[in-house]
Design an enzyme around this catalytic site. Structure first.
Site, PDB file in Angstrom:
ATOM      1  N   CYS A  33      -2.817   4.230   4.630  1.00  0.00           N
ATOM      2  CA  CYS A  33      -2.982   3.488   5.888  1.00  0.00           C
ATOM      3  C   CYS A  33      -3.088   4.459   7.064  1.00  0.00           C
ATOM      4  CB  CYS A  33      -1.805   2.530   6.065  1.00  0.00           C
ATOM      5  SG  CYS A  33      -1.720   1.745   7.678  1.00  0.00           S
ATOM      6  N   CYS A  58      -0.935   3.657  10.153  1.00  0.00           N
ATOM      7  CA  CYS A  58       0.471   3.949   9.897  1.00  0.00           C
ATOM      8  C   CYS A  58       0.813   5.392  10.274  1.00  0.00           C
ATOM      9  CB  CYS A  58       0.813   3.733   8.422  1.00  0.00           C
ATOM     10  SG  CYS A  58       0.615   2.027   7.838  1.00  0.00           S
TER      11      CYS A  58
END
Length: 331
Positions: A80, A83
């Site tokens: 991700c 993230c």
């Protein structure tokens, strides 16, 4: 492993007053223990500001800890990209807030059950758990100023509703959790409030199913302290429970479906909606009733939606949105 005692997907936990009372009592016991031990208990409880959590350790690391300090959860994954920007920011803020919350990091690839239980749609996603109650904070990336605002609100709600105040600690000492003494500041022991005993009696009555006793006890507090938010919430929840305890849900819903202009039927159905965790449905049903009725029926629906706002709490975004919708319906 199933997370327990949590309000998932907007479900209303009608034991929230009981949970708040228990959490407040435990928090006070923790502070008292820390004071007796020269701060050691507080240091041990908050030794780690940031930690990884898996399904096996979720109950101890998150649920149990949430009775002492707000636990913010960062759902992330290695693949991700957003993230990789958000997680370091949350790590830094956890250090800056120095024990007013702790940060649990959950790798969704390795913990699919937790990912599903929280109803996470995409990552990054950030939740909090306070006194065993799950609270969605935000999803996706967000500006630092907005994240700080959300965290400040979380800390305020944790203290006001649940009496949970994270123990301030030295972030450097927490990061160096490898032996030696922690640099934790001793959390001051909090004096009991003037209505703690009365509120405790009200919580106990509610826990034992004595709804009339709980209602009277909360009213006694409010007669002396009309602004007491804990008593307001407790009274609203106890009254809601008493209203629905003798209802026939199938009959109520059948009548409400057949008679959309019947204010009494819609009000009863809205109570059942809320007890079942359908918060927005309950608010929407009553606001629609306000729109389509007049006179005493309209006023009854308006007053009931205000009562249900007390059950959920003024800080809940669903209440904020419903207040705006109610204003538009009235004016």
């Amino acid at each position: 492993m199933q997370p327990r005692n949590m309000s998932m997907s907007g479900v209303v936990d009608l034991a929230a007053v009981k949970a708040a009372g228990e959490a407040k009592q435990k928090a006070e016991q923790t502070r008292a223990e820390a004071a007796r031990n020269g701060g050691d208990a507080g240091a041990a409880g908050a030794a780690r500001l940031i930690f990884d959590v898996d399904e096996a350790g979720f109950e101890q690391e998150v649920l149990q800890r949430s009775a002492e300090v707000p636990v913010v959860i960062d759902f992330w994954a290695e693949w991700c990209e957003p993230c990789k920007q958000l997680s370091p920011l949350l790590d830094r803020l956890a250090g800056e807030y120095a024990g007013r919350f702790v940060l649990a990091k959950i790798d969704v690839e390795a913990n699919q059950l937790l990912f599903q239980q929280f109803g996470v749609q995409s990552i990054p996603a950030v939740f909090a758990v306070v006194a065993g109650q799950a609270l969605p904070l935000f999803q996706g990336s967000a500006p630092e100023a907005q994240i700080r605002q959300v965290l400040d609100q979380l800390i305020q709600v944790s203290e006001q509703r649940f009496g949970i105040v994270g123990a301030p600690i030295d972030p450097a000492a927490a990061a160096g959790d490898q032996g030696g003494e922690q640099g934790a500041a001793e959390a001051p022991e909090q004096p009991a409030g003037p209505y703690d005993s009365a509120l405790g009696a009200a919580h106990q009555a509610l826990d034992e199913g004595d709804l009339s006793g709980a209602i009277q006890a909360y009213k006694n507090v409010l007669s002396d302290d009309p602004g007491n938010e804990e008593a307001k919430a407790g009274l609203a929840q106890a009254e809601l429970l008493r209203r629905v305890q003798d209802l026939d849900p199938q009959q109520v819903r059948r009548t409400a479906a057949e008679s959309p202009a019947d204010a009494a039927a819609q009000i009863a159905a809205a109570d059942l909606d809320l007890v079942g965790g359908h918060v927005e449905d309950a608010f929407g049903r009553l606001i629609d009733t306000v729109k389509r009725t007049a006179g005493e029926d309209r006023e009854a629906a308006r007053l009931r939606v205000l009562e249900l706002f007390e059950v959920i709490g003024a800080d809940d975004p669903r209440v904020t949105a419903a207040r705006m919708a109610l204003s538009r319906a009235l004016f």
